[in-house]
Design a protein around this motif. Structure first.
Motif, PDB file in Angstrom:
ATOM      1  N   THR A  96      57.526  68.087 -15.980  1.00 44.01           N
ATOM      2  CA  THR A  96      57.774  67.215 -17.248  1.00 44.01           C
ATOM      3  C   THR A  96      59.281  67.234 -17.401  1.00 44.01           C
ATOM      4  OG1 THR A  96      55.594  67.422 -18.278  1.00 44.01           O
ATOM      5  CG2 THR A  96      57.453  66.958 -19.723  1.00 44.01           C
ATOM      6  N   GLY A  97      59.741  68.688 -17.309  1.00 47.78           N
ATOM      7  CA  GLY A  97      61.246  68.644 -17.511  1.00 47.78           C
ATOM      8  C   GLY A  97      62.258  67.761 -16.644  1.00 47.78           C
ATOM      9  N   PRO A  98      62.031  67.985 -15.156  1.00 40.32           N
ATOM     10  CA  PRO A  98      62.710  67.028 -14.404  1.00 40.32           C
ATOM     11  C   PRO A  98      62.422  65.797 -14.567  1.00 40.32           C
ATOM     12  CG  PRO A  98      61.996  69.092 -13.279  1.00 40.32           C
ATOM     13  CD  PRO A  98      61.209  69.018 -14.583  1.00 40.32           C
ATOM     14  N   ALA A  99      61.110  65.410 -14.743  1.00 38.44           N
ATOM     15  CA  ALA A  99      60.719  63.858 -14.880  1.00 38.44           C
ATOM     16  C   ALA A  99      61.482  63.210 -16.144  1.00 38.44           C
ATOM     17  CB  ALA A  99      59.284  63.563 -15.230  1.00 38.44           C
ATOM     18  N   ILE A 100      61.614  64.076 -17.405  1.00 43.28           N
ATOM     19  CA  ILE A 100      62.383  63.484 -18.269  1.00 43.28           C
ATOM     20  C   ILE A 100      63.904  63.272 -18.030  1.00 43.28           C
ATOM     21  CG2 ILE A 100      63.236  64.040 -20.731  1.00 43.28           C
ATOM     22  CD1 ILE A 100      60.385  65.461 -21.048  1.00 43.28           C
ATOM     23  N   ILE A 101      64.551  64.208 -17.323  1.00 46.89           N
ATOM     24  CA  ILE A 101      65.936  64.281 -17.040  1.00 46.89           C
ATOM     25  C   ILE A 101      66.109  63.078 -15.767  1.00 46.89           C
ATOM     26  CG2 ILE A 101      67.672  65.354 -15.853  1.00 46.89           C
ATOM     27  CD1 ILE A 101      66.509  67.948 -16.953  1.00 46.89           C
ATOM     28  N   LEU A 102      65.453  63.058 -14.905  1.00 52.34           N
ATOM     29  CA  LEU A 102      65.550  62.316 -13.983  1.00 52.34           C
ATOM     30  C   LEU A 102      65.275  60.660 -14.410  1.00 52.34           C
ATOM     31  CD1 LEU A 102      63.951  63.855 -10.841  1.00 52.34           C
ATOM     32  CD2 LEU A 102      66.275  63.778 -11.545  1.00 52.34           C
TER      33      LEU A 102
ATOM     34  N   THR B 180      67.970  59.655 -16.879  1.00 53.14           N
ATOM     35  CA  THR B 180      69.256  59.413 -15.927  1.00 53.14           C
ATOM     36  C   THR B 180      69.409  57.867 -15.647  1.00 53.14           C
ATOM     37  OG1 THR B 180      69.505  61.615 -15.597  1.00 53.14           O
ATOM     38  CG2 THR B 180      70.805  59.961 -14.319  1.00 53.14           C
ATOM     39  N   VAL B 181      68.088  57.552 -15.057  1.00 48.20           N
ATOM     40  CA  VAL B 181      68.129  56.233 -14.374  1.00 48.20           C
ATOM     41  C   VAL B 181      68.451  55.040 -15.379  1.00 48.20           C
ATOM     42  CG1 VAL B 181      66.601  54.377 -13.468  1.00 48.20           C
ATOM     43  CG2 VAL B 181      66.382  56.704 -12.629  1.00 48.20           C
ATOM     44  N   ILE B 182      67.803  55.305 -16.611  1.00 45.95           N
ATOM     45  CA  ILE B 182      67.836  54.336 -17.597  1.00 45.95           C
ATOM     46  C   ILE B 182      69.236  54.250 -18.255  1.00 45.95           C
ATOM     47  CG2 ILE B 182      67.002  53.516 -19.998  1.00 45.95           C
ATOM     48  CD1 ILE B 182      64.347  54.988 -19.237  1.00 45.95           C
ATOM     49  N   ILE B 183      69.689  55.473 -18.372  1.00 48.13           N
ATOM     50  CA  ILE B 183      71.259  55.445 -18.793  1.00 48.13           C
ATOM     51  C   ILE B 183      72.169  54.688 -17.838  1.00 48.13           C
ATOM     52  CG2 ILE B 183      72.858  57.073 -19.570  1.00 48.13           C
ATOM     53  CD1 ILE B 183      70.684  58.887 -20.691  1.00 48.13           C
TER      54      ILE B 183
ATOM     55  N   ALA C   4      61.004  53.528 -14.397  1.00 54.78           N
ATOM     56  CA  ALA C   4      61.544  54.832 -15.024  1.00 54.78           C
ATOM     57  C   ALA C   4      61.273  54.793 -16.560  1.00 54.78           C
ATOM     58  CB  ALA C   4      63.156  54.763 -14.843  1.00 54.78           C
ATOM     59  N   VAL C   5      61.284  53.480 -17.316  1.00 56.56           N
ATOM     60  CA  VAL C   5      60.809  53.718 -18.732  1.00 56.56           C
ATOM     61  C   VAL C   5      59.529  54.187 -18.933  1.00 56.56           C
ATOM     62  CG1 VAL C   5      60.286  52.101 -20.501  1.00 56.56           C
ATOM     63  CG2 VAL C   5      62.572  51.866 -19.107  1.00 56.56           C
ATOM     64  N   ALA C   6      58.446  53.700 -18.141  1.00 55.16           N
ATOM     65  CA  ALA C   6      57.165  54.044 -17.982  1.00 55.16           C
ATOM     66  C   ALA C   6      56.989  55.336 -17.954  1.00 55.16           C
ATOM     67  CB  ALA C   6      56.212  53.002 -17.277  1.00 55.16           C
ATOM     68  N   ASP C   7      57.523  55.781 -16.493  1.00 51.03           N
ATOM     69  CA  ASP C   7      57.492  56.870 -16.307  1.00 51.03           C
ATOM     70  C   ASP C   7      57.820  58.199 -17.473  1.00 51.03           C
ATOM     71  OD1 ASP C   7      55.927  56.731 -14.003  1.00 51.03           O
ATOM     72  OD2 ASP C   7      57.764  56.689 -12.828  1.00 51.03           O
ATOM     73  N   LEU C   8      58.978  57.844 -18.080  1.00 52.52           N
ATOM     74  CA  LEU C   8      59.506  58.652 -19.204  1.00 52.52           C
ATOM     75  C   LEU C   8      58.726  58.530 -20.265  1.00 52.52           C
ATOM     76  CD1 LEU C   8      61.890  60.036 -20.415  1.00 52.52           C
ATOM     77  CD2 LEU C   8      62.738  57.910 -21.215  1.00 52.52           C
TER      78      LEU C   8
ATOM     79  N   THR D 246      55.359  60.913 -12.281  1.00 54.53           N
ATOM     80  CA  THR D 246      56.643  60.768 -12.942  1.00 54.53           C
ATOM     81  C   THR D 246      57.746  61.432 -12.473  1.00 54.53           C
ATOM     82  OG1 THR D 246      56.171  62.636 -14.448  1.00 54.53           O
ATOM     83  CG2 THR D 246      55.431  60.513 -15.108  1.00 54.53           C
ATOM     84  N   VAL D 247      57.690  62.440 -11.471  1.00 54.29           N
ATOM     85  CA  VAL D 247      58.836  63.201 -10.962  1.00 54.29           C
ATOM     86  C   VAL D 247      58.915  62.573  -9.551  1.00 54.29           C
ATOM     87  CG1 VAL D 247      59.568  65.280  -9.800  1.00 54.29           C
ATOM     88  CG2 VAL D 247      58.249  65.320 -11.992  1.00 54.29           C
ATOM     89  N   TYR D 248      57.914  62.021  -8.753  1.00 53.83           N
ATOM     90  CA  TYR D 248      58.255  61.675  -7.507  1.00 53.83           C
ATOM     91  C   TYR D 248      58.712  60.288  -7.569  1.00 53.83           C
ATOM     92  CZ  TYR D 248      54.513  65.064  -6.631  1.00 53.83           C
ATOM     93  OH  TYR D 248      53.676  66.314  -6.437  1.00 53.83           O
ATOM     94  N   ASN D 249      58.210  59.438  -8.456  1.00 55.70           N
ATOM     95  CA  ASN D 249      59.019  57.967  -8.252  1.00 55.70           C
ATOM     96  C   ASN D 249      60.247  57.892  -8.503  1.00 55.70           C
ATOM     97  OD1 ASN D 249      56.303  57.018  -8.260  1.00 55.70           O
ATOM     98  ND2 ASN D 249      55.895  56.608 -10.255  1.00 55.70           N
ATOM     99  N   PRO D 250      61.008  58.723  -9.452  1.00 55.39           N
ATOM    100  CA  PRO D 250      62.519  58.323  -9.519  1.00 55.39           C
ATOM    101  C   PRO D 250      63.294  58.931  -8.108  1.00 55.39           C
ATOM    102  CG  PRO D 250      61.874  60.035 -10.875  1.00 55.39           C
ATOM    103  CD  PRO D 250      60.273  59.525 -10.484  1.00 55.39           C
ATOM    104  N   ILE D 251      62.680  59.822  -7.818  1.00 57.01           N
ATOM    105  CA  ILE D 251      63.144  60.358  -6.470  1.00 57.01           C
ATOM    106  C   ILE D 251      63.328  59.382  -5.261  1.00 57.01           C
ATOM    107  CG2 ILE D 251      63.153  62.382  -4.740  1.00 57.01           C
ATOM    108  CD1 ILE D 251      62.138  64.099  -6.956  1.00 57.01           C
ATOM    109  N   ILE D 252      61.917  59.085  -4.847  1.00 57.57           N
ATOM    110  CA  ILE D 252      61.722  58.168  -3.786  1.00 57.57           C
ATOM    111  C   ILE D 252      62.162  56.730  -3.864  1.00 57.57           C
ATOM    112  CG2 ILE D 252      59.634  56.957  -2.548  1.00 57.57           C
ATOM    113  CD1 ILE D 252      58.061  59.650  -2.844  1.00 57.57           C
TER     114      ILE D 252
END
Length: 338
Positions: free
Chosen positions: A38-44, A47-50, A70-74, A288-294
C-alpha cells in the motif's frame, strides 16, 4: 477479545468456539504485508498524478489513460489498502455492516475501473500502431470517451449490490469486504456470474485480442523493413517483452481472485481456509503497485519527470531521453509512404 461482528455469514470467519481464523501474529503479518504494497502504491500513483499536473507535455491523449489508471489505483490503495492494514492490525473488521458495504463498493469501483483502463490502454496502443480504421489519429476526445466509459462500466456493475442484486460481504480472514461469493441465493449467484463475465472476462479478452493484433502487426513490419543493426527486430523483441509482462502481471493479479470466486460459486461445498481465500485478494490489490511501474515508469517520458520528483529535485545519474519514439512508429515510418 474480538468484538461482535454484525454480518450474516460471520460464521465463515470464526472457528467452532468463536476463535478468529488467524492468530494475533498472523493478522499482524498480514497487516505488514499489506502495508508493504500500500505505501509504495500511494507514493507511485500520487507521483504520476502530480507530475502530470505539473508538466503540460505529459498531458497527451495517450497519457490520459495512464493517469486515469493511477487515479483508480490510488483510490484502491487509499480505501482497500489502508483499511486492510488497519483492520488486520486490529484482527477484525471494525467498521460494521455499513462500513463493509462502503468499503466493498469503493474498492470494487476503483479496482474494476483500473482493470477496464488496462484494457483501454491495450486498445489505444493497438489503434495507434495497427491503424485498423485507417489514418485516424487518436485525439483527446477519444481518450476522454474511453476514460468515461471505464468509470461508467465499473459503476454500472458495482451499484446493483446496493439495491438488492448481489451484496458486499466480508472475505478472506474477515478484515476486508467484497462482492459475496458464498451466498447461494439465486439472485446473488446470478450477479456474481454476470459480474465476473463482464468485469473480468471481457477486459481480459480485449487485452489479449488487442496485444495479439499489435504483435502481429509489428512482426509483419519487421519482415518488410530492415533497419541498420536490426533495430526493428530488437525493438520488436522489446515490445514483445513488454506485452508478455503486462499480460502476465494481469493474470497473476486477477486470475487467482476470479478463479477462487468462480470455484466457490459453482461448488459451494468446497472448504477453503480463510487464509487461502485472502491470498488472491491481496494479489489483486497488489496490482496498484505493478501498474504504475509497468505502464508508467517504464515510459521514458513519464520517468524523466517522475524520478527527479521522487528524488526531491535531484537528477538521476543516468540521462533519460526527453521523448520516446516507439519501435512501432519507427517501423511504420519505413513502410508508410511519405
Amino acid at each position: 477479545m474480538q468484538p461482535t461482528v454484525y454480518f450474516p455469514n460471520a460464521s465463515l470467519y470464526v472457528g467452532p468456539h468463536g476463535e478468529p481464523p488467524l492468530s494475533r501474529t498472523g493478522y499482524i503479518l498480514l497487516s505488514i504485508i499489506m502495508a508493504f504494497f500500500t505505501g509504495p502504491a500511494i507514493i507511485l500513483n500520487a507521483t504520476v498524478i502530480i507530475v502530470s499536473l505539473m508538466h503540460k507535455q505529459l498531458r497527451q491523449p495517450l497519457n490520459y489513460a495512464l493517469v486515469n489508471m493511477a487515479v483508480a489505483d490510488l483510490g484502491t490503495a487509499m480505501t482497500g489498502g489502508l483499511l486492510s492494514v488497519v483492520n488486520n492490525a486490529q484482527g477484525y473488521f471494525s467498521l460494521g455492516r455499513t462500513g463493509c458495504v462502503m468499503e466493498g463498493f469503493a474498492v470494487s469501483l476503483f479496482g474494476i475501473t483500473s482493470l477496464c483502463t488496462v484494457a483501454l490502454i491495450a486498445v489505444e496502443r493497438m489503434f495507434v500502431v495497427c491503424k485498423p480504421l485507417g489514418q485516424i489519429t487518436f485525439q483527446k476526445k477519444h481518450a476522454f470517451g474511453g476514460i468515461a466509459l471505464s468509470w461508467l462500466w465499473s459503476l454500472t456493475w458495482n451499484l446493483p449490490p446496493l439495491f438488492g442484486w448481489g451484496r458486499y460481504e466480508l472475505e478472506g480472514v474477515g478484515t476486508s469486504c467484497a462482492p459475496d461469493w458464498h451466498n447461494r441465493d439465486p439472485k446473488n449467484v446470478s450477479y456474481i456470474i454476470a459480474y465476473f463475465a463482464v468485469c473480468f472476462a471481457v477486459p481480459f479478452a480485449i487485452i489479449v485480442a488487442s496485444y495479439t493484433k499489435l504483435m502481429w502487426t509489428l512482426h509483419q513490419v519487421s519482415k518488410l523493413a530492415c533497419l541498420e543493426d536490426g533495430a526493428v527486430a530488437k525493438g520488436e523483441m522489446k515490445v514483445a517483452f513488454m506485452v508478455i509482462l503486462m499480460v502476465l502481471t494481469f493474470l497473476i493479479s486477477w486470475m487467482p481472485y476470479a478463479s477462487l470466486a468462480m470455484l466457490v460459486v459453482y461448488n459451494p461445498e468446497v472448504e477453503i481456509h480463510p487464509l487461502v481465500g485472502t491470498v488472491p485478494v491481496y494479489l489483486a490489490k497488489s496490482s496498484t503497485v505493478y501498474n504504475p511501474i509497468i505502464y508508467i515508469y517504464l515510459n521514458k517520458q513519464f520517468r524523466k519527470h517522475a524520478v527527479p520528483f521522487l528524488l526531491c529535485g535531484r537528477e538521476p545519474s543516468v540521462d533519460v531521453e526527453a521523448s520516446e519514439v516507439t519501435t512501432a512508429e519507427i517501423a511504420m515510418s519505413k513502410v508508410t509512404p511519405a
